[in-house]
Design a protein around this motif. Structure first.
Motif, mmCIF file in Angstrom:
data_model
loop_
_atom_site.group_PDB
_atom_site.id
_atom_site.type_symbol
_atom_site.label_atom_id
_atom_site.label_comp_id
_atom_site.label_asym_id
_atom_site.label_seq_id
_atom_site.Cartn_x
_atom_site.Cartn_y
_atom_site.Cartn_z
ATOM 1 N N ASP A 56 0.879 12.164 -32.503
ATOM 2 C CA ASP A 56 1.183 10.501 -32.103
ATOM 3 C C ASP A 56 2.258 10.389 -30.812
ATOM 4 O O ASP A 56 1.885 9.119 -30.493
ATOM 5 N N LEU A 57 3.087 11.282 -30.652
ATOM 6 C CA LEU A 57 3.560 11.124 -29.199
ATOM 7 C C LEU A 57 2.636 11.211 -27.862
ATOM 8 O O LEU A 57 2.938 10.741 -26.971
ATOM 9 N N SER A 86 0.063 7.891 -24.032
ATOM 10 C CA SER A 86 1.369 8.284 -23.163
ATOM 11 C C SER A 86 0.487 8.743 -21.897
ATOM 12 O O SER A 86 -0.370 9.466 -21.849
ATOM 13 N N LYS A 90 12.751 7.500 -18.124
ATOM 14 C CA LYS A 90 13.106 6.733 -19.394
ATOM 15 C C LYS A 90 14.002 5.397 -19.000
ATOM 16 O O LYS A 90 13.472 4.293 -19.455
ATOM 17 N N GLU A 128 8.432 4.226 -22.153
ATOM 18 C CA GLU A 128 8.659 4.619 -23.370
ATOM 19 C C GLU A 128 7.988 5.621 -24.050
ATOM 20 O O GLU A 128 8.416 6.328 -25.097
ATOM 21 N N ARG A 129 6.785 6.180 -23.652
ATOM 22 C CA ARG A 129 6.212 7.270 -24.026
ATOM 23 C C ARG A 129 5.896 8.168 -22.868
ATOM 24 O O ARG A 129 5.474 7.456 -21.581
ATOM 25 N N PHE A 165 10.005 12.069 -25.840
ATOM 26 C CA PHE A 165 8.958 12.234 -25.496
ATOM 27 C C PHE A 165 8.084 13.867 -25.902
ATOM 28 O O PHE A 165 8.889 14.558 -26.386
ATOM 29 N N VAL A 193 -0.465 1.496 -20.170
ATOM 30 C CA VAL A 193 -0.372 1.976 -21.446
ATOM 31 C C VAL A 193 -0.216 1.273 -22.511
ATOM 32 O O VAL A 193 -0.809 1.766 -23.966
ATOM 33 N N ARG A 253 -2.286 2.755 -25.950
ATOM 34 C CA ARG A 253 -1.669 3.156 -27.084
ATOM 35 C C ARG A 253 -2.532 1.959 -28.261
ATOM 36 O O ARG A 253 -2.676 2.665 -29.394
#
Length: 782
Positions: A413-414, A418, A436, A441-442, A462, A716, A720
């Protein structure tokens, strides 16, 4: 232009013949040959000599010695051609001894009745350095060939001794054909009709709904001896023209679909690729669509497109074993069910390009039965073909989704949505923190780091990863000569663990720069040994560094290989299985998110991201794999036209596997590699629902920051938003392909405008130049 090698035995005055070929006397080296042979020829003047050598004999008889010092090709032909007719079985052989780095082939120049060359090396058989051995070839004369000129050809520097040449006819297959066999045989079901030409071995398919007909172009690769129909099955005995091997063919209609399943079996040697089945004919207005990386669509009647010769057993070939041709709505799909020793060639045959399927030997033998299928679609074009292949992939157990992988490895999921980030130099944790703070955020942090760095980046939320490789095996004795030594070479297994070729030489891999400016090649580790090395290495790394992901370079990019070492013999099928076992270790034994290079469907059950799937391999900047950090501008033509040009790209991979795996650009072909086309890369990411890749040195972050953040904010959220979803459709909304649209299973519709003019989708729905529009249905699935 083809070389005039095969003219050696013809009664054509050499100077006029060379002029006819458009060549000057300085371009070609001709010399008188020893008695019993025609002229000897080399592409490089004065690079070849041939004479009787009484000091090196075979069976008590003197030999002919050929010495070639050039790097290109040469030939030594017989003095006369052999008149032949269709179906003749012709054999040739010679005793040969060889020294040097080049190779030698025995074969024929085949010509039509008008003298036109049909094949420069028909039935060619290859030999490399070694002591006396008999080199032999056997062919069946195909239709349209009137004469054969036997000859020995070669390339590269070598010394060759020849003795005892023989050539003779041994029979005629046409005289053995079943006289009661009709010219055409047919099968049909509710969807289609299949016809088989018993003279050429060519098929014709007709849709019973649309009446659309597809016909193959016979190429003379086989002759049909017998054929019959029984029920829904056709069986035939064929003979391969290039090696005179008897083959068994079956074709059977699918009772549930408009498809035909075919099997070709043999029990002999297969030294050269077998070009059967025949290619399907194409015509103006059609496209050939094939999964070279993400996928390309070549207009068959556009002149000058780069022909592609691709294997099906590795990511730098076809990443899925199918291709199709389409006229827009209708399409014909070819699926290769046994791809481990298969090739596909997309080449011009007359004014249009065709797709050819060929079979390679399994360690020089025909081996297992070769299977493939054809499927017809009256509507849906290449999207319908891709969706049918998705069903086939599911049936093979390949369709393992990211949702499924997340259950096994929660860190998946990370990964989804990303950006993949490679940063060289500086402190890893400090650089990750700067990203960051800028708004990331990812992120998939691919650049590794110290144990403390990895822990710190993990705490930032991350996904951390590191580079690894199990292919390169450098000879340790070469270390003092090298500019650098890779810490992940498997040199402890040199030389016993490396891949050996059939002739006993070792397979060359990645070349490394020496201190003197030369290059030294690594060996290639046998894939059978890689899992045990990886199991030890990764376990040791994870004791110190708690990575969440691991990138295994080359495993799905380089081809499945054969190994002839008696200690670890391997077929290409064995190689594939061993590579997949290596990748399986990451999620199954170590709980890691797995990544590999370029990409191939065989790895989908285990791998969650591919670096390089988005980058069309033949159309990257030169030396992209060595000069990763160097940016390039202005954009080379090959980048603008093919890599980021909307005309030739289609998302075949995403239509099949988007919800199973995250596709990224290559680390030598990333978002900021060619800054002038950066926006177009972003648009492809948005259209395909994939995440971007950024690569830079830490000290250059201030220069890239603003543009990277602009890219991140655009790409992104879409990557996502659709990252777990099937891509259900792809459409090209304008004739020039500059406006394209994709649809996803959660109801998202993405429209991208690569062009220079606004595009009106409907009231209040305008896509600006180099812009995009994302629309979401109200009932989208979460």
């Amino acid at each position: 232009m083809d070389s005039p090698q095969g003219f050696a035995g013809r009664t054509v005055e050499r100077r006029s013949m060379l002029a006819w070929c458009g060549l000057t006397m300085l371009a070609i080296g001709w010399q008188a040959a020893p008695e019993g042979w025609g002229s000897v020829w080399s592409r490089e003047p004065s690079a070849i000599s041939a004479e009787v050598d009484r000091s090196v004999a075979h069976a008590g008889r003197p030999s002919v010695r050929v010495v070639h010092t050039g790097r290109q090709d040469w030939s030594l032909a017989q003095p006369t051609e052999l008149a032949v007719r269709t179906g003749d079985l012709v054999e040739a052989s010679v005793w040969l001894r060889m020294e040097g780095d080049g190779e030698v082939q025995l074969g024929f120049v085949s010509r039509g009745p008008d003298g036109t060359v049909r094949d420069w090396i028909f039935g060619g058989r290859t030999a490399r350095a070694g002591d006396w051995r008999r080199l032999a070839t056997r062919v069946v004369v195909p239709e349209g060939v009137a004469s054969l000129l036997p000859r020995v050809t070669g390339n590269g520097p070598c010394r060759v001794w020849l003795e005892g040449f023989r050539c003779l006819k041994t029979g005629n297959l046409q005289e053995m054909r079943d006289p009661s066999m009709p010219q055409r045989l047919s099968l049909q079901n509710r969807w289609l009709r299949l016809e088989f030409d018993t003279k050429t071995g060519a098929f014709e398919l007709a849709s019973r709904g649309s009446r659309r007909r597809w016909s193959q172009k016979p190429g003379g690769s086989v002759l049909v001896r017998t054929a019959r129909v029984g029920g829904s099955r056709l069986t035939a005995e064929l003979w391969s023209a290039t090696d005179a091997q008897k083959l068994s063919l079956t074709a059977e209609l699918d009772a549930e679909r408009p498809e035909v399943r075919l099997t070709l079996s043999g029990d002999g040697d297969l030294e050269a690729p077998l070009a059967y089945p025949h290619p399907w004919a194409t015509r103006a207005g059609m496209e050939l669509v094939f999964p070279m990386n993400e996928g390309v669509a070549f207009p068959v009647d556009e002149a000058g497109l780069p022909e592609q010769w691709l294997h099906l057993y590795g990511g730098h070939g076809l990443c899925m074993p199918f291709f199709c041709q389409t006229d827009g709505p209708a399409s014909l799909l070819t699926v290769v069910d046994t791809p481990d020793d298969a090739l596909a060639r997309f080449v011009y045959d007359g004014p249009t390009m065709v797709g050819r399927l060929l079979w390679e030997g399994q360690k020089g033998r025909f081996g297992y039965p070769r299977r493939w299928r054809y499927a017809l679609f009256d509507e849906g074009g290449y999207v319908a073909a891709a969706k049918r292949y998705r069903e086939i992939a599911k049936g093979k157990g390949l369709l393992v989704t990211l949702r499924d992988k997340r259950k096994r490895v929660p860190a998946v999921d990370l990964l989804v949505g990303s950006p993949n980030v490679w940063v060289f130099g500086g402190n890893a944790a400090e650089m990750a923190l700067r990203l960051k703070e800028a708004g990331f955020e990812r992120m998939l942090w691919s650049a590794g780091g110290s144990a403390a760095d990895v822990r710190a980046i993990n705490r930032m939320g991350f996904l951390t990863g590191e580079y690894d490789i199990y292919q390169d095996c450098m000879d340790p004795s070469q270390y003092p000569k090298l500019q650098w030594i890779h810490p992940q070479w498997t040199s402890e297994l040199w030389p016993d663990g490396i891949v050996l070729r059939r002739d006993g030489s070792w397979e060359r891999g990645w070349e490394v720069e020496t201190k003197e400016g030369g290059m030294i090649a690594c060996g290639v580790l046998c894939d059978l040994l890689a899992p045990q090395v990886a199991r030890r290495r990764i376990a040791q790394v994870l004791k110190e560094k708690p990575f969440g992901a691991r990138f295994i370079d080359t495993t799905t990019a380089s081809p499945w290989r054969e190994c002839y070492s008696p200690k670890h013999p391997m077929t290409r099928t064995d190689s594939r299985k061993a590579k997949m076992e290596l990748l399986r270790l990451l999620p199954e034994e170590f709980g890691l998110v797995a990544g590999s290079e370029t990409g191939h469907e065989a790895a989908v059950p285990w791998v969650s991201y591919f670096e390089g799937m988005l980058s069309l391999g033949p159309f990257r900047v030169p030396d992209a794999g060595r000069r990763m950090e160097e940016t390039v501008d202005p954009a080379p033509e090959v980048i603008r036209k093919f890599q980021v040009g909307p005309r030739y790209r289609v998302p075949l991979w995403e239509l099949v596997f988007h919800d199973c795996l995250c596709a990224h650009w290559y680390w030598g072909d990333y978002q900021n590699k060619v800054p002038s086309v950066w926006r177009k890369r972003d648009l492809f990411n948005i259209l395909y629902g994939t995440a971007p890749m950024y690569l830079f040195r830490a000290e250059d972050w201030p220069n890239w920051k603003e543009r990277i953040m602009e890219s991140y904010r655009a790409v992104v959220p879409v990557a996502r938003g659709v990252g777990y979803e099937e891509m259900t459709d792809h459409r090209r909304l304008t004739q020039d392909q500059t406006v394209q649209q994709t649809r996803f299973a959660n109801g998202w519709v993405v429209t991208v405008n690569f062009g220079s003019q606004p595009f009106r989708l409907g009231p209040g729905r305008v896509v600006q130049p180099e812009g995009f529009l994302v629309e979401r249905s109200k009932d989208q699935r979460r």
